[in-house]
Scaffold this motif. Sequence first.
Motif, PDB file in Angstrom:
ATOM      1  N   ASP B  92       0.820  -1.217   0.000  1.00  0.00           N
ATOM      2  CA  ASP B  92       0.000   0.000   0.000  1.00  0.00           C
ATOM      3  C   ASP B  92       0.851   1.263   0.000  1.00  0.00           C
ATOM      4  O   ASP B  92       0.431   2.302  -0.483  1.00  0.00           O
ATOM      5  CB  ASP B  92      -0.918   0.015   1.237  1.00  0.00           C
ATOM      6  CG  ASP B  92      -1.856  -1.182   1.249  1.00  0.00           C
ATOM      7  OD1 ASP B  92      -2.074  -1.751   0.158  1.00  0.00           O
ATOM      8  OD2 ASP B  92      -2.334  -1.544   2.340  1.00  0.00           O
ATOM      9  N   TYR B  93       2.051   1.154   0.554  1.00  0.00           N
ATOM     10  CA  TYR B  93       2.897   2.344   0.674  1.00  0.00           C
ATOM     11  C   TYR B  93       3.961   2.425  -0.420  1.00  0.00           C
ATOM     12  O   TYR B  93       4.765   3.313  -0.430  1.00  0.00           O
ATOM     13  CB  TYR B  93       3.600   2.341   2.040  1.00  0.00           C
ATOM     14  CG  TYR B  93       2.674   2.705   3.163  1.00  0.00           C
ATOM     15  CD1 TYR B  93       2.621   4.006   3.653  1.00  0.00           C
ATOM     16  CD2 TYR B  93       1.823   1.766   3.719  1.00  0.00           C
ATOM     17  CE1 TYR B  93       1.746   4.348   4.676  1.00  0.00           C
ATOM     18  CE2 TYR B  93       0.949   2.085   4.737  1.00  0.00           C
ATOM     19  CZ  TYR B  93       0.911   3.376   5.212  1.00  0.00           C
ATOM     20  OH  TYR B  93       0.047   3.721   6.213  1.00  0.00           O
ATOM     21  N   SER B  94       3.996   1.442  -1.294  1.00  0.00           N
ATOM     22  CA  SER B  94       5.130   1.369  -2.230  1.00  0.00           C
ATOM     23  C   SER B  94       5.020   2.374  -3.380  1.00  0.00           C
ATOM     24  O   SER B  94       6.011   2.807  -3.928  1.00  0.00           O
ATOM     25  CB  SER B  94       5.222  -0.043  -2.815  1.00  0.00           C
ATOM     26  OG  SER B  94       4.189  -0.246  -3.739  1.00  0.00           O
ATOM     27  N   GLY B  95       3.815   2.741  -3.768  1.00  0.00           N
ATOM     28  CA  GLY B  95       3.666   3.662  -4.896  1.00  0.00           C
ATOM     29  C   GLY B  95       3.886   2.972  -6.223  1.00  0.00           C
ATOM     30  O   GLY B  95       3.870   3.602  -7.269  1.00  0.00           O
ATOM     31  N   LYS B  96       4.122   1.687  -6.198  1.00  0.00           N
ATOM     32  CA  LYS B  96       4.290   0.904  -7.430  1.00  0.00           C
ATOM     33  C   LYS B  96       3.130  -0.085  -7.543  1.00  0.00           C
ATOM     34  O   LYS B  96       2.504  -0.433  -6.541  1.00  0.00           O
ATOM     35  CB  LYS B  96       5.613   0.126  -7.396  1.00  0.00           C
ATOM     36  CG  LYS B  96       6.823   0.991  -7.644  1.00  0.00           C
ATOM     37  CD  LYS B  96       7.094   1.091  -9.112  1.00  0.00           C
ATOM     38  CE  LYS B  96       8.379   1.861  -9.370  1.00  0.00           C
ATOM     39  NZ  LYS B  96       8.665   1.921 -10.799  1.00  0.00           N
TER      40      LYS B  96
END
Lengths: 376, 404
Positions: B92-96
């Motif tokens: 969710d926090y990866s931005g990928k």
Amino acid sequence: MNSKANNITRYQMLCIGFVALLSPIIRLLPQQLVNSAGPHAWLTTLISLVPLLLVFMLVLRFFKYALPNEGYCELFLRSLGKTMGKVLIMLFTLWMLFYTAFALRSAADRYVSTAYFNTDPKIFCISMLVLCIVPALGRFRVLGRTAECFFPLLVITLIFVFAFSFTDVDFKFIPPPTAAKPLTFIKGVPTVANVMSVAVYMGFLEGRIGEKASRKKMAFIWLGLITLVIMLLCVVTVGTFGETMTSRLSYPFFIVIRNLSLFNFLERLEAIILALWVFTDYALISAMLFAIVNNLRVCFNYIPESAESEKALCLKNGRWLIWLSAALVLLGALFIAPDALILSKLSRELIPGINNVFTFGLLPLVIIVGLLRKKV
Amino acid sequence: MYTLYISVQKRIGALLLVFSSLLALCGCNGSIYANYRELDTLQLVQTIGIDPGDEKKLRVTISTGAGTEAIPTAKISRESESIILAMEYLQDYSGKEELYFSHTRYALLGDEAARRYLPEFLDYIERSPRLRMDITPYVVRGGTAEKAISESGDKRYEVTEAITAMERASKRNGVCYPYSCREVARSIAEYGGALICAVAAKKTEDSVFVESGKLAVVPSGYGIIKDGKLAGYLDINESRGANLLLNQIENSSFYFEPAGLSGVTVLTDVSNTEYTAVFDESNVLRQLKVEISLKAGLVENDSLLDLSDPEVEKAMNRALSEKLCEYSEKAMRHSLELECDFMGLYGTLLCKYPSKLAESKESFMPMLKNAEISISADAKIDHSFNMVRPIGEGGKEGGDEQQG
């Protein structure tokens, strides 16, 4: 009698036998064999040759005076008479239907467990069966030629996998066998015999082999090759994972493949190799379908040879039996085991026992009866 | 007419087959396959770290390998109840579009995580469809994996590269052998013990490679795993001793001081460790004789020793043998004190004495503990590098003399 155009060569039969057997070998042997025979699974494979050779010799003797294009069915009828012969053929056929359904469901489970996670195995059951109906509707020679192409491809793949995974093998985990617990080596024999029994069913297709010569030679070449593959498989998996881990992994051989690395520049080859294993399921299920339909035609008094010249979708001369068999196999595969745990239980407890009763109990019995009655 | 019909039917069939194969082309993939990802939408994870989190949670930290000006290294850390849930949270926090774990190379386990969660971690690796069993685990000695990952290196140089460099060097130097998760799990399953490479995250002074104040990952011996959990450590020299007993010394450097002489450094060429066991009539192990033979070349000496002097040679060989014994005895002592066969001695002896050990009714470790163990070493320094005699010896400068 089958038409000559539809017959395959002895070498093609060897290819079908080899390719088809790789499917149950990979599914069962490293894990189940190590479970019963421990780290000396390779030795158990050698010991298994004793009962296998006995059955092989019996089967070879059974076919010694067989007419050209005669398989088990014809010899069963000669040995036991028409009624009893047909009952026996039907018994074998029902079991083969169940076994093929089980093989199809197991193949689907392998895809779900090793590469296509969280997928419904039913999709693989259906697509695989569609793939296998195609050769079953056509000529048997097509399957022979296909197996002839797959055989070198799979042998090269096996050599490649064994060669590159040998660097991970630690022979400390395969200690020399001792006489302290001789029973452990013998305990694994039924497992190997169960897998090898698939080849015995190929005897139903003996009538489709054009040449009568080199039967014995090819049978022993096949047995030698398969024994070597099983032994190497056991050595590689036990040496890589040790006894305990091998027995607790579902498909240790595919995890060996998953860990393969070609000099650190090529990794995660399991999807490619797993795709190649489709050929093994294809050969096994198609060959079994051929054998089942062949048996049913004998039971229902259809003439096998004329059917092959007919169109693929024609339903005359018992060709509806192909669709019926395929439908029964699919139904069986869809409902045989609702989940992988039940499938694994079936594979461990029920299937090997019945399989061994048919191939190492019933079949030799019929052969002995036939020999005593001097019908073969 | 019928033949024409069949011919047209075949052509249509062939065309359908050709068109269906077009579906496999990458242009079609995005719309047809639900699981297809373009490479640039993936965030390749190279190192994963595990630490205990608050309450009963686990903290998972990831690093995506060395970055560039355009795509900097991503280091993220999140807590959850299990490894897989933490991974999903990280996503969710990866931005990928997808954090891609399939090519993960290293797993760092914080000291506390290795003591508490190693069995759960290995179990996850064995089951995991994402991670391979051949990734190399490291224990962060006295520290956390999160700190080692997030504070080591800089924009150009990060923890994955640091571990790769350290791994090669420490293997070559005989400090520690990077056991994979598969090897660790296998050893635990068979012998109840295993070794995992230990690293320490240490603050560095400003250097070409790492910015001042950042952490560097340095080898710190082996972590000893007993019953699936971290039970202690072997320091660097004890690790060399363990490697000698495990027959896996490559080109390791040893420093020692022969009696009456100054310090000498040698580089090992070949070594072999032989085990001889004596069993009593009820197959109980009574004696274990460990013989280490090793050949080495002199690479450095403090006071220009003359190797052609037999007395010097003898003194050096003796001192090196003593050093080897000392290191190996220390490693063996750890094994006996912890009653943990982390070096897999049972397997080694089982290959040599299969019937004796198979028939023995006693457990191996208590039997080994009660046995008389002797470790001896026969070291031979049989060459030096480039020079036969030291500089100044025999009136000639080194390099002029040719070996006969």
